[in-house]
Write a protein that holds these residues in place. Structure first.
Motif, mmCIF file in Angstrom:
data_model
loop_
_atom_site.group_PDB
_atom_site.id
_atom_site.type_symbol
_atom_site.label_atom_id
_atom_site.label_comp_id
_atom_site.label_asym_id
_atom_site.label_seq_id
_atom_site.Cartn_x
_atom_site.Cartn_y
_atom_site.Cartn_z
ATOM 1 N N SER A 42 -10.397 -67.562 -37.347
ATOM 2 C CA SER A 42 -9.553 -67.831 -36.179
ATOM 3 C C SER A 42 -8.550 -68.938 -36.493
ATOM 4 N N GLU A 43 -9.028 -69.994 -37.122
ATOM 5 C CA GLU A 43 -8.147 -71.115 -37.460
ATOM 6 C C GLU A 43 -7.124 -70.713 -38.525
ATOM 7 N N THR A 46 -4.568 -68.329 -36.868
ATOM 8 C CA THR A 46 -3.697 -69.053 -35.939
ATOM 9 C C THR A 46 -2.632 -69.825 -36.704
ATOM 10 N N ASN A 47 -3.041 -70.523 -37.744
ATOM 11 C CA ASN A 47 -2.074 -71.267 -38.550
ATOM 12 C C ASN A 47 -1.067 -70.336 -39.215
ATOM 13 N N GLY A 108 -7.278 -77.555 -36.829
ATOM 14 C CA GLY A 108 -7.763 -76.402 -37.579
ATOM 15 C C GLY A 108 -8.194 -76.724 -38.993
#
Length: 169
Positions: A42-43, A46-47, A108
């Motif tokens: 997820s991190e 997202t990044n 993150g």
């Protein structure tokens, strides 16, 4: 190895999580490792979405429609766990932000550092961009005193549960 290319849109994070969980379940990866991998992907996703278009704006195409960048997700097993990698077209290296308790984001890479055995990035060739990756152990350490994996005494499972709960609110 598993690969998936996604449009760099906000719903790509959910697709990246779903793909990761599906693949790791198919590979019979331990449940506690899947939960950590779910949070880390997820991190990473997202990044990558934030950096899929370095200008932060959509680019008009020749047909007049707005172009959307892409990110690529790759997973491959190791002897002790799994490597999760996400690529984006921004060549700038990832950089953890300065700690700001009031910020709504920017944690993150700190989470990835805490939950992964190791992480890093490499530039892509021949096109500009980068791949950011993290190695997740099959059996992460637990904050609850359960036997862990490796020598680190981190609390990734507790952090993962809290963050997953917050995201699902």
């Amino acid at each position: 190895m598993s690969e998936l290319t996604l449009a760099a849109t906000p719903n790509a994070v959910a697709w990246a999580r779903r793909h990761t969980v599906d693949i790791l379940q198919r590979w019979r990866f331990p449940t506690e490792g899947i939960e950590v991998a779910r949070l880390v992907i997820s991190e990473l996703a997202t990044n990558a979405i934030q950096h899929a278009e370095p200008t932060g704006k959509s680019v008009p195409t020749a047909a007049g429609s707005t172009g959307v960048g892409t990110i690529a997700l790759r997973l491959w097993p190791t002897d002790d766990g799994i490597i999760l990698a996400v690529s984006d077209p921004d060549p700038r290296p990832p950089a953890p932000r300065a700690h700001d308790a009031s910020a709504s984001g920017g944690r993150g890479l700190v989470l990835i550092q805490a939950m992964a055995n190791r992480w890093g990035y490499s530039p892509t060739q021949p096109h500009p961009g980068k791949i950011v990756w993290a190695e997740i152990p099959a059996r992460p350490n637990s904050a609850l005193g359960e036997p862990g994996f490796g020598e680190r005494q981190a609390a990734p499972m507790l952090i993962g549960r809290v963050l997953t709960g917050l995201r699902e609110l």
